[in-house]
Structure formats: structure tokens, C-alpha cells
Scaffold this motif. Sequence first.
Motif, short mmCIF file in Angstrom:
data_model
loop_
_atom_site.label_atom_id
_atom_site.label_comp_id
_atom_site.label_asym_id
_atom_site.label_seq_id
_atom_site.Cartn_x
_atom_site.Cartn_y
_atom_site.Cartn_z
N ASP A 1 9.17 24.74 34.82
CA ASP A 1 9.59 26.09 35.20
C ASP A 1 10.43 26.07 36.48
O ASP A 1 11.44 26.79 36.57
N GLU A 2 10.02 25.25 37.45
CA GLU A 2 10.80 25.12 38.68
C GLU A 2 12.19 24.57 38.38
O GLU A 2 13.19 25.05 38.94
N ALA A 3 12.26 23.58 37.51
CA ALA A 3 13.56 22.99 37.15
C ALA A 3 14.45 24.02 36.45
O ALA A 3 15.64 24.11 36.74
N LYS A 4 13.86 24.79 35.55
CA LYS A 4 14.63 25.83 34.86
C LYS A 4 15.18 26.84 35.87
O LYS A 4 16.33 27.27 35.77
N GLN A 5 14.35 27.21 36.83
CA GLN A 5 14.78 28.18 37.85
C GLN A 5 15.90 27.60 38.70
O GLN A 5 16.87 28.28 39.00
N GLU A 6 15.77 26.32 39.07
CA GLU A 6 16.82 25.67 39.86
C GLU A 6 18.13 25.63 39.08
O GLU A 6 19.21 25.90 39.63
N ALA B 1 24.17 30.32 38.36
CA ALA B 1 24.59 31.61 38.91
C ALA B 1 25.51 31.41 40.11
O ALA B 1 26.53 32.09 40.24
N SER B 2 25.17 30.44 40.98
CA SER B 2 26.02 30.22 42.15
C SER B 2 27.39 29.69 41.74
O SER B 2 28.41 30.08 42.30
N GLU C 1 30.99 31.39 42.31
CA GLU C 1 32.09 30.63 42.93
C GLU C 1 33.34 30.67 42.05
O GLU C 1 34.46 30.85 42.54
N PHE C 2 33.15 30.53 40.74
CA PHE C 2 34.28 30.57 39.82
C PHE C 2 34.94 31.93 39.81
O PHE C 2 36.17 32.04 39.81
N LYS C 3 34.14 33.00 39.83
CA LYS C 3 34.70 34.35 39.84
C LYS C 3 35.53 34.59 41.11
O LYS C 3 36.59 35.20 41.05
N LYS C 4 35.04 34.10 42.25
CA LYS C 4 35.80 34.23 43.49
C LYS C 4 37.12 33.47 43.39
O LYS C 4 38.17 33.98 43.75
N PHE C 5 37.04 32.24 42.87
CA PHE C 5 38.24 31.41 42.71
C PHE C 5 39.24 32.09 41.79
O PHE C 5 40.43 32.15 42.08
N GLU C 6 38.73 32.59 40.68
CA GLU C 6 39.58 33.26 39.70
C GLU C 6 40.24 34.51 40.31
O GLU C 6 41.43 34.76 40.11
N ALA C 7 39.46 35.27 41.06
CA ALA C 7 40.00 36.49 41.67
C ALA C 7 41.10 36.15 42.69
O ALA C 7 42.13 36.81 42.72
#
Length: 117
Positions: free
Chosen positions: A41-46, A52-53, A57-63
Motif C-alpha cells: 500500500d505504501e509503494a502504491k501511494q508513493e 501526480a508530481s 510538472e508536465f502540465k507546467k512544461f506544456e503550458a
Amino acid sequence: MVCSAQNSAGIQTLLDAEREASKIVQKAREFRTKRVREARDEAKQEVSDYRASKEEEFKKFEAEHSKGNEKAEAEASKEAEKQIETIRDAGSKGQADVVKNLLSAVFDVKPVPPSKA
């Protein structure tokens, strides 16, 4: 009989120790199973947090980079419009001459006899 009673007590002690050991082993298995689930469960959360991060980051780069593309597109569009306007102007200026040449080619027929080859 004393020997038999001692043997019986010794066997009982061994059986009790075996039951106690079995309980300890069972608790250890349960703990290990619980810890494996927690680790999964911890690994899935990580992984979820990392994904998500990276998406953020990709959305910022794309924008950031799409703004540059929009500017380049606007400039290219302006340049294309200028060229289209130039072509239209050239077409409208020479339109009368083109029509005149086409009509004279169609109506001013000058027949030429075929030559023998």
C-alpha cells in the motif's frame, strides 16, 4: 509410577511448548502478511504521488512551451495572410490580361496545315 508420572508431565510440558511455539509462529506469519500488505500500500501511494508530481510538472512544461507555439503560430498566420494578400493583388492586377489572352487563344484560331513527317 513416579517415572510414568514424570514422563507424562514431561510430555505435557513438551506439548504445551509446541502449542506456544505454534501460536508464536502464527503471530509472526500474521505480522509478516500485515507488513507485506502495508508495504504494498505504501509503494502504491508513493507511485501515485510520483505520477501526480510528474503530471503536474508536465502540465507546467506544456503550458510554458505552448505559449511560445501560440506566438509562433500567430506570426506564421500573419505572414501567410500577407502572402495571400500579395497573391490576390497580383491576381487582380493581371486578371484582365489573363482573361484577354485566354479569350484570344480560344477565338483567334490560326489553322496550320499538318506537316508530313
